[in-house]
Write a protein that holds these residues in place. Structure first.
Motif, mmCIF file in Angstrom:
data_model
loop_
_atom_site.group_PDB
_atom_site.id
_atom_site.type_symbol
_atom_site.label_atom_id
_atom_site.label_comp_id
_atom_site.label_asym_id
_atom_site.label_seq_id
_atom_site.Cartn_x
_atom_site.Cartn_y
_atom_site.Cartn_z
ATOM 1 N N TYR A 1 -2.762 10.047 5.238
ATOM 2 C CA TYR A 1 -3.005 8.656 4.866
ATOM 3 C C TYR A 1 -1.685 7.890 4.755
ATOM 4 N N ALA A 2 -0.671 8.523 4.166
ATOM 5 C CA ALA A 2 0.622 7.869 4.012
ATOM 6 C C ALA A 2 1.242 7.572 5.371
ATOM 7 N N ILE A 3 1.126 8.526 6.287
ATOM 8 C CA ILE A 3 1.675 8.314 7.628
ATOM 9 C C ILE A 3 0.922 7.182 8.327
ATOM 10 N N SER B 1 -0.804 4.748 6.971
ATOM 11 C CA SER B 1 -0.541 3.488 6.280
ATOM 12 C C SER B 1 0.818 2.916 6.664
ATOM 13 N N ARG B 2 1.811 3.785 6.780
ATOM 14 C CA ARG B 2 3.155 3.311 7.089
ATOM 15 C C ARG B 2 3.314 2.953 8.566
ATOM 16 N N VAL B 3 2.834 3.839 9.440
ATOM 17 C CA VAL B 3 3.066 3.644 10.877
ATOM 18 C C VAL B 3 2.108 2.619 11.476
ATOM 19 N N GLY C 1 1.738 -0.581 8.687
ATOM 20 C CA GLY C 1 3.006 -1.155 8.264
ATOM 21 C C GLY C 1 3.119 -1.383 6.771
ATOM 22 N N MET C 2 2.291 -0.652 6.006
ATOM 23 C CA MET C 2 2.301 -0.787 4.544
ATOM 24 C C MET C 2 2.577 0.578 3.908
ATOM 25 N N PRO C 3 3.824 0.886 3.598
ATOM 26 C CA PRO C 3 4.111 2.178 2.971
ATOM 27 C C PRO C 3 3.552 2.231 1.543
ATOM 28 N N VAL C 4 3.167 3.405 1.119
ATOM 29 C CA VAL C 4 2.652 3.604 -0.237
ATOM 30 C C VAL C 4 3.683 4.396 -1.031
ATOM 31 N N ASN C 5 3.851 4.050 -2.285
ATOM 32 C CA ASN C 5 4.897 4.687 -3.086
ATOM 33 C C ASN C 5 4.410 5.867 -3.924
#
Length: 170
Positions: free
Chosen positions: A36-38, A40-42, A45-49
């Motif tokens: 999910y993090a990958i 979301s980021r790729v 374009g919304m990275p999760v912290n």
């Protein structure tokens, strides 16, 4: 007395088997969170912290909840230089002696875990990151895992004593 010990061993082994098999699935949850993090980021374009910390929490739960099951399956690392040549009686006696040390260690660890969990609950302790999750849930899971390991060590001690006496528990 033997029936009570057999019942204890059977109940602890069954419960730890269930918890251990549940803990195995935490790796899939952790993998899903990482995917999910990958995504979301790729893609979005919304990275999760929160991903890294959640993965660390899940990994801690995985190995602490699975520790008792691993002990039950005799899956922990041991120095096999001499041990493999021992008779079943001598293995049982050796295991019973070493389990006494493990019980002491786990007792101290459980005391510290309870104290740490109580502190995190009382003062609403949070992790020092941008996500700042409360620490009491993971500390409670870790303390529960240590408790299960303690129960499984007692079960293993009972089994080793029974083998040393020549009357293994069934």
């Amino acid at each position: 007395m033997r029936q009570a010990v057999t019942l204890y061993v059977r109940c602890v082994d069954t419960f730890n088997r269930w918890v251990g098999r549940f803990a195995m699935n935490l790796l899939f949850v952790m993998g899903g969170i990482m995917l999910y993090a990958i995504f979301s980021r790729v893609v979005l374009g919304m990275p999760v912290n929160w991903v890294m910390e959640m993965s660390q929490f899940l990994l801690a739960a995985y190995y602490l909840l699975g520790g008792a099951y691993s002990l039950q399956l005799d899956g922990h690392v041991r120095m096999d230089l001499f041990y493999s040549n021992f008779s079943p009686y001598r293995r049982a006696v050796t295991d019973a002696i070493t389990i006494l040390f493990i019980l002491f260690y786990l007792g101290v660890l459980l005391y510290g875990g309870l104290s740490s969990t109580e502190y995190a609950w009382s003062y609403n302790q949070k992790n020092y990151t941008s996500w700042a999750p409360p620490m009491w849930p993971i500390k409670a899971v870790m303390t529960f895992g240590i408790f299960l390991m303690l129960l499984q060590c007692i079960s293993s001690l009972f089994k080793d004593i029974a083998i040393a006496r020549g009357k293994p528990l069934t």
